[in-house]
Design a protein around this motif. Structure first.
Motif, mmCIF file in Angstrom:
data_model
loop_
_atom_site.group_PDB
_atom_site.id
_atom_site.type_symbol
_atom_site.label_atom_id
_atom_site.label_comp_id
_atom_site.label_asym_id
_atom_site.label_seq_id
_atom_site.Cartn_x
_atom_site.Cartn_y
_atom_site.Cartn_z
ATOM 1 N N PHE A 24 34.421 -9.174 22.569
ATOM 2 C CA PHE A 24 34.206 -9.514 24.258
ATOM 3 C C PHE A 24 34.802 -8.448 24.797
ATOM 4 C CE2 PHE A 24 31.803 -13.128 23.019
ATOM 5 C CZ PHE A 24 31.542 -13.556 23.834
ATOM 6 N N CYS A 25 35.195 -7.271 24.338
ATOM 7 C CA CYS A 25 35.641 -6.016 25.103
ATOM 8 C C CYS A 25 34.586 -5.364 25.619
ATOM 9 C CB CYS A 25 36.599 -5.156 24.564
ATOM 10 S SG CYS A 25 38.252 -5.697 24.346
ATOM 11 N N ILE A 26 33.433 -5.491 24.758
ATOM 12 C CA ILE A 26 32.075 -4.854 24.919
ATOM 13 C C ILE A 26 31.299 -5.543 26.222
ATOM 14 C CG2 ILE A 26 29.945 -4.270 23.921
ATOM 15 C CD1 ILE A 26 31.341 -4.514 21.267
ATOM 16 N N ALA A 27 31.538 -6.818 26.412
ATOM 17 C CA ALA A 27 30.516 -7.560 27.333
ATOM 18 C C ALA A 27 30.470 -7.026 28.875
ATOM 19 C CB ALA A 27 30.743 -9.163 27.514
ATOM 20 N N THR A 28 31.384 -6.962 29.360
ATOM 21 C CA THR A 28 31.550 -6.274 30.744
ATOM 22 C C THR A 28 31.273 -4.762 30.791
ATOM 23 O OG1 THR A 28 32.951 -7.976 31.550
ATOM 24 C CG2 THR A 28 32.844 -5.751 32.913
ATOM 25 N N PRO A 29 31.641 -3.862 29.932
ATOM 26 C CA PRO A 29 31.305 -2.503 29.958
ATOM 27 C C PRO A 29 29.726 -2.242 29.464
ATOM 28 C CG PRO A 29 33.104 -2.708 28.823
ATOM 29 C CD PRO A 29 32.889 -4.194 29.050
ATOM 30 N N ILE A 30 29.216 -2.995 28.602
ATOM 31 C CA ILE A 30 27.947 -2.717 28.121
ATOM 32 C C ILE A 30 26.976 -3.084 29.242
ATOM 33 C CG2 ILE A 30 27.389 -4.951 27.033
ATOM 34 C CD1 ILE A 30 26.343 -1.454 25.931
ATOM 35 N N GLN A 31 27.273 -4.373 30.086
ATOM 36 C CA GLN A 31 26.479 -4.807 31.313
ATOM 37 C C GLN A 31 26.587 -3.741 32.327
ATOM 38 O OE1 GLN A 31 24.839 -7.673 30.352
ATOM 39 N NE2 GLN A 31 23.640 -7.721 32.211
ATOM 40 N N MET A 32 27.681 -3.098 32.708
ATOM 41 C CA MET A 32 27.586 -2.100 33.591
ATOM 42 C C MET A 32 26.903 -0.958 33.246
ATOM 43 S SD MET A 32 31.853 -2.423 34.724
ATOM 44 C CE MET A 32 31.509 -1.167 35.723
ATOM 45 N N ALA A 33 27.022 -0.612 31.721
ATOM 46 C CA ALA A 33 26.395 0.646 31.405
ATOM 47 C C ALA A 33 24.812 0.590 31.768
ATOM 48 C CB ALA A 33 26.614 0.879 29.673
ATOM 49 N N VAL A 34 24.279 -0.595 31.375
ATOM 50 C CA VAL A 34 22.673 -0.813 31.243
ATOM 51 C C VAL A 34 22.462 -0.867 32.845
ATOM 52 C CG1 VAL A 34 22.593 -3.230 31.484
ATOM 53 C CG2 VAL A 34 20.964 -2.168 30.516
#
Length: 391
Positions: A304-314
């Protein structure tokens, strides 16, 4: 702003609860409807399919409306069909209800992420998006165990009635706490779809599908890993699930900090590297009763360290069509869920044991790292071409 983000978090809580509570009451549902456990598993797949289909379609149809009205409509839809799920008296009715319940999931998170970023103070968009996803993570600590207990000790439909109650709170909070932001400036469906022709955007979506699939390769088989491999009693699984939920909560906020310290795509790569290390380590630690519980906290934290950054990246990659791109990423999360569970199940089916799922998860996370590096290369090439054309 805080009330608006809380409204998004309440919606996320309800979505997280309905997505995962079915897993805890699957035997009760199968017995009540006189079907097998594998047949009852179709309700999980039906919900995931609803997410994949609904995310882009509902976002496209709601693109010309103010976000507050779209989010309100999505939560009304969510509440109605989750409540109807509680009264489904046959396999077919529940299958249809679960599919329809999943339709607003991706659009709500996709649109909500864009709205949260706009409501945030400058430089704090990562924290705002993480606040929305807090509802999803807290649901795994409180909502899912509570719903499972209700479904096991009363009738299984009570669990979905509880989801419906949360949905009512979500509707009211969006209605009264969400500001009436103007509709997104849109050049029409054709122009919006043209914005999706960017290779970088689809690379990020592929990264979500494969990279996060590494986590689900582990999470899908957490119960037999704890009981059959580590030798714990079945009662320990529920405590491990709570540990996993706590890890998700912690990882959600750590991921937001990583996105602020580094770029979102770099934060994703860092988390995936840690996931590969953790999954490979778990091939040894899974045999230890303490080690397997420690990893039940650490692996969800990393994931879940991925959830926010990947959403921002997309969102950054979908300029001109942010809400549609953001919603598509939610479809990718659910495809990662399905692909991770399926691919990790193959070596298990061929007799290589439950632990073999860790190797599949590590391989998927590693592939995600290379895709992330590819995204960085594409961006550098685009920046270089822009500098040449400018000069």
């Amino acid at each position: 702003m805080r009330k608006a983000l809380l409204a998004l978090a309440i919606g996320g809580f309800g979505i997280g609860m309905t997505e995962f509570v079915i897993m805890g009451i699957l035997p009760e549902v199968a017995e009540a409807l006189n079907i097998t456990i594998p047949e009852a598993g179709h309700f999980i797949s039906a919900y995931a399919l609803g997410v994949v289909v609904g995310a882009p379609l509902l976002t496209i149809f709601g693109n010309k409306l103010p976000p507050q009205k779209v989010l309100l409509g999505l939560m009304v839809w969510f509440t109605v069909f989750n409540t109807l799920s509680a009264f489904s008296s046959s396999y077919t009715l529940l299958l249809i209800s679960r599919f329809l319940s999943g339709l607003p999931h991706g659009a709500f998170f996709g649109i909500g992420a864009v709205v949260a970023g706009k409501l945030a103070k400058p430089g704090k968009d990562a924290q705002a998006i993480a606040m929305m996803f807090t509802g999803l993570t807290v649901a795994n600590v409180i909502g899912v165990p509570l719903g499972t207990w209700l479904g096991q000790n009363f009738e299984w439909g009570v669990a979905f009635l509880a989801v419906g109650v949360v949905g009512v709170f979500a509707v009211l909070s969006v209605k009264f706490w969400m500001p009436e932001l103007p509709a997104e400036a849109s050049n029409g469906l054709k122009k919006d779809l043209q914005a999706l022709k960017k290779p970088e955007l689809w690379m990020v979506i592929l990264l979500t599908t494969i990279g996060t699939g590494g986590f689900f390769a582990w999470y899908s088989y957490i119960a037999p890993l704890i009981t059959d491999v580590a030798g714990h009693n079945e009662e320990i699984v529920s405590y491990a699930m709570i540990l996993a939920g706590l890890g998700m909560v912690a990882g959600n906020f750590i991921g937001a900090k990583l996105a602020e310290m580094f770029s979102p795509i770099n934060a994703v790569i860092i988390a995936l590297v840690l996931m590969v290390i953790a999954l490979l380590s778990n091939t040894f630690l899974a045999y230890d009763q303490i080690g397997v519980l420690v990893m039940s906290f650490i692996l969800p934290l990393i994931a879940f360290c991925i959830a926010t950054p990947i959403q921002m990246a997309v969102i950054n990659s979908a300029k001109g069509s942010e809400m549609l791109g953001s919603s598509l990423n939610q479809s990718a999360f659910n495809m990662g869920n399905a692909s991770g569970a399926y691919l990790a199940g193959l070596p298990i089916a061929y007799g290589y044991g439950i632990v073999s799922a860790q190797y599949v998860g590590a391989a998927m996370a590693a592939i995600g790292i290379f895709i992330g590096l590819g995204v960085i290369m594409v961006r550098r090439q685009q920046a270089a071409q822009f500098e040449v054309s400018s000069s």
